[in-house]
Design an enzyme around this catalytic site. Sequence first.
Site, short mmCIF file in Angstrom:
data_model
loop_
_atom_site.label_atom_id
_atom_site.label_comp_id
_atom_site.label_asym_id
_atom_site.label_seq_id
_atom_site.Cartn_x
_atom_site.Cartn_y
_atom_site.Cartn_z
N HIS A 75 41.84 23.41 74.38
CA HIS A 75 41.03 22.23 73.84
C HIS A 75 41.65 20.66 74.39
O HIS A 75 42.36 19.92 74.08
CB HIS A 75 42.37 22.68 72.51
CG HIS A 75 41.52 21.69 70.93
ND1 HIS A 75 40.35 22.04 70.70
CD2 HIS A 75 41.90 20.33 70.60
CE1 HIS A 75 39.94 21.30 69.65
NE2 HIS A 75 40.79 20.41 69.66
N ASP A 77 40.30 16.86 73.66
CA ASP A 77 39.36 16.26 72.68
C ASP A 77 39.37 14.94 73.33
O ASP A 77 39.73 14.51 74.14
CB ASP A 77 40.91 15.75 71.56
CG ASP A 77 40.93 16.78 70.59
OD1 ASP A 77 40.15 16.99 69.78
OD2 ASP A 77 42.28 16.69 70.25
N ASP A 206 39.09 23.46 65.54
CA ASP A 206 39.52 21.93 65.61
C ASP A 206 39.02 21.21 64.07
O ASP A 206 39.39 20.40 63.94
CB ASP A 206 40.34 21.34 66.16
CG ASP A 206 41.33 20.41 66.01
OD1 ASP A 206 42.59 20.99 64.87
OD2 ASP A 206 41.64 19.38 66.52
ZN LIG Z 1 40.29 18.32 68.63
#
Ligand SMILES: [Zn+2]
Length: 1019
Positions: A75, A77, A206
Amino acid sequence: MRFSLQKLVLAVAMIVTVQVVLYFWKLNKPKRTRNIFIMQQKLEEQVKEDGSCDYNKCNPVKDGMLNVHLIPHSHDDVGWLKTAEQYFTGEKAMSDARSQHSGTECVRCVLNTTIPLLLANPDRRFIFIEMAFLSRFWDEINDDVKQKIKQLIKDRKLEIAIGGWCMSDAATTFYNDIIDQHTLGFDFIDQHFGKCGQSRVGWHVDQFGHSREHSSIFAQMGFEGLIVGRIDFQDYTDRHEHKKMEFLWKSSASLGSKASLFTHVSYDGYYAPRELQFEGRSAGTVDASVQRYVADMMRIAKERAAVFKTNHLMFPMGADFAYKKADEWFANMDALIKHTNLRQADGSKINLLYSTPSCYLYHVNKEKQTFPTKSDDFFPYAIPPKAYWTGYFTSRAGLKLHVKRAGAMLQTCKELNVFNRLSNAFDKIDVLKKAQGILQHHDAITGTEKEHVAKDYNHLLSEGEVQCQSVIDEAYKMMLPQTSVKPPQQEFCYNLNISECSSTENSKQFVVNVYNPLSRHVTYWVRLPVSSTPYTVTDPNSQQLKLDILPVDDKTKTLPGRKSQAENELVFPAKLSPLGYGSFYVKSTTEGERAKTHKTMDGEEFAIQNEHIKVSFGKDGILKSVQNIKNGMEVKMEQDFYYYIGDTMMRPSGAYVFIPKFKDPTKVRGQNPVKVKLFKGEHVQEIRQEFSHWVSQIIRLYDTANYVELEWQVGPIPNQGYEGREVISHFKTDIKSEGHFYTDSNGREMLKRTRDKRETWKLDVIEPVSGNYYPITSRMFIQDDSRDTRITLMTDRCQAGGSIQDGAMELMVHRRLFRDDGLGVSENLNELDVDNKGITYKGKHYLFVDTKENSAELARDMALELHLPPTLSFMQTTKSYSEWTDLYNTKWSGLRDVIPPNLHVLTLDQTRKGEREIYLLRVEHLYEVNEHKLLSQSASLQLENLFESFDIIAISELSLGANFKTNEVKRMQWKTDDGLLTPEQIGSEQNTLHLDAPFNIILQPMEIRTFHIQIYPRS
Ligand SMILES: [Zn+2]
C-alpha cells in the site's frame, strides 16, 4: 527469404490499388473522409470479447475446496507522512523521527525487489495500484526491465489494480477530477502495456468511507468489481452477521443496472492477518515453524469463510509500503502455500493460491451465487466507536480550494489547447494533470497529510499552474490578433480572493481576459483590486459597463502576508459565451465615481433586495429571513457562526476525525450583536458583518442573481491550549425537514440522509453530531415537502456538513486542533500563517430558496459554475480602446451551436502526442431522473458542427475512462437476491460502433458519453 510470384503479383496489385485510392482521395479532398476512423489502436495483445484478456492465466482453484486467494500488494500512498517523491526514492523526511518504519519506505525498492522474484516463480503474483509511481519508475529503468514488466503484466503475474494516477479519496473529490485522474493512469497503461494491462477492478482499501458516485464511475469504466477496506464498525458487524460482505452496489438510480458494481468488503482492511505478516520476517521463517503457520492459516481461513458466501476468500498480503525486501514475503508465502496444500492429502479442504483481485472476482462470479444489494453509500465512517472520520471533509480548507482552482485552470488549458491546436502544449498540460492526479489521493485532498507534505502538494499544483499559464498565453496569442501584431503577455493573479493582484492594482490601464470553460453562457462577477481612482470598463461589445467600486474589506486588509496596497475593488459583470473568452478593457480616469461609502447599521432592522430575492436582517445584525420575491416564498432563517470544542480526552479530534467535546456548539460572538456595515452599489449590495475579532462575513446580493453569496473569513482561530476549535456556519430555518436532508455525492448525484439513521443497517447513535456529518462537495439542502419549499446551500470546496436539528443546516468551514487523533498522521492540525499565528481562511457559500424543481435547476447550474469558474488573465497596454480593437479580437466562443441546458461538455482534451487530430470528448447529462419535469428528459446533441474551429468527421465511443471502446468490454454478470441480473454491456443503450455523421447522440439522465473524435480543422 522466398519470394513467390504469387506474392509479387499481390504486392503490385496492392500498390496499384493504393495509387487509385490516393488519386480519388486527391480528387475528393475537400469532401474529407467520413466514417473511416483512422485512429485504430494497434493492440499488442488480442483483447477477448469480454475485454478481459485472459482469465486462464489466473492460477487454478480447486472445486469443492475453500480457495484462499493470497493477494500480494504494497500500500503505497502518493504522499502522506513523506512527500510522494520521498516515498518513491526512500529519501527520509525531516519528520522521520516520528514517521512509521523510521522513514525507510521506498516504492522504487518495492518494484526493484519484487520484479525479479515474480520472474523467478511463475505462480507468484503481485498487484500494483498507483500509476504516479509506476510511471516514475518507468522513466528510470532500462529497456530490459521494461520488457520484463511488460511480460509480467501480459502473463497476469503483475496486475495493475485501479490503474488511476492514485487511489483517489472518495469523499472530498469531484467527479470530473476522479474521471480525469483515472484516464491519466489508463493512458499510461495503454501506452506501455496495451489493453491487457488495463485494470478492471477497484481496490479502495484505505479510503475513509466510500462514495456511491465513485462506484458508479467504476461501473461506467467497465470495472468488474470493487474491493473496499474501511466501513463503519456497526455496518461491518451487521454484514458479518448476515453474510453481506459481498453485494451489488446499485450506484445510480438514473443509470439503472448498468451502474451496479459487485463490491467486496475486506475482512480486515488491507493488511495481511497479523500472524501472517511477513514484513521484516526473513525468508525461512515459515519453514522454521511450519506447524504453527499452517495452523494459523487454516484457523483464520475457517473464521473468515463463515462470513462469506462462496468457496473463495481474499487475503490481502501486504501492508503500508511493504515488499521493500520482497523475498521476506514471497519465500514465506511459497512455504505457506506448499505446506498448507500438502495437508489436502490428509483430507484438508483448504487450498491456497497466489491470486489477484480480478482473478478472485472471476472465480467468485463463476459460482453463480446471488448477492444482496445496497443503494446508499458508506459515509460517515466510524471506527473505533465515537471516532467518526468526518473531520477530514474540512481539514486543510486552503489545500482543498487550491485543488479546485487548479482543476478549473486545467480545464481551461485543455480546451484552449484543442481549439488552437497548439503544437507544444501537451507536455506542459501534463504537468498540471499529474499534479491534479496526485492531489486526488486519499491523503492529499483530504488534508490528512503532514504539514511539509501539504506544502509539497501546493508546490506541485503551482508548478503545474505555471505551465498551464504559458499554454493559455500561447492560446491567446493565436486567438486575439487580427493582424500580425502580437498581444502583450498574459499575467495571472493567484490571490484575487484576498484582493491582491499586482497586474491590476499597479496599473492605470489593462485588459482582463475572462475565459469560460463551460459549454454554456455564464455571467461572472469580476472583482479586481485597484487603486482609489475612478475607472471605466469597456466590454467585448464596446459597451461601457456600469460598475461598482467598493473599498476592500477591513478584515481582508489585515490578512498576514497580503502584499497589496489596493484600497478598492472594481466590480462588474462579465457576460461570457460558451467555451469562450471576453476581453474587458479597464482604464483609470480622473472623473467618475469613486469608492462607495458605507452606512453603519446600529440596532435597527434592515433588508437588501433585488428583483429575485430579499434578505432581511435583525437588530442584532444577523440574517433573519430570505424571501424569493418571484413566488413569494419566505423562509425564516438565522445564520450565525459557532464552534465545537474538539475533544481532547482519550481520542482527540484531529485531522481525520471530528469528535466534539459537547453536543452543543458555542456561539462565536457570545451575546454580542454583530457589527454591520452596509454598502449599496450599482450592481451589488454588501452587508459586512463582524462576529468577533477572528470571524467576519460579507453577505452579497448581485443585481441579477437569484442567490445570496456569503463570503466568510475565519481565523486565526484562538489558541486555547489543548482546546481545539472547529468552526461552523449555522443556518437555522423554519423549514419542516423532519429529520431529512440531502447531500451530493462527489458533486453529481444527490443522496437523501436521515438524521440518526442509515438505510441498510440499524444505527446505534453514539455520536449525535459527527455521526450525522457528511461530505458536502458541492451542495446540501433541506426541504418542506408540504410547502414545496427547498433551501439550498452551495460550497466552493468540500466541507463537512449536516442537519443536526430539524430545519437547520451547518457547514464546517475551518478547524484548528492542538492534539493528534492518533489515527496515523501523528501531527496536530494546527496550520500556521506567515505570522506564525493560526491560519485564516476565506471562502464562499451560496444560498437560495425556491421550489424543489427550480432549486434543482439552479443548483445544477451553480454547481458547474462554482466547480469550473472562469480563468482570468491580464494584459498591460498603453493603447487606446480603438487602437486595441483594431488589433485584437475582444471575444470568441468555441461553440457553434447552443447545447441543450441539461447537457454539458465535460471533457475536451488532446489525447496523446503525435495524434493532434484525435481528441477526447465527454458530454454529460446534468440531471437525475425525476429531478425536473423537462430537464430530466433525455436530450440529443449533434456533434459534427458543434465546435467553432473544427468539424468532427468520425467518432468512436469509449468507456468512461477512455481506455476501451464500449464494444470491447463485456462485464461479468451478477445476480442479486431480488432477481436482478446485471448487464454485460457498458455504455449507452444508443451506442453503436460507428455512428454516422452528423453524429446525433442522445443522453439519458446522469449519462456521460465518452468519445474519441477525429476532427477536420476549419480554416
Ligand atoms: Zn493509504
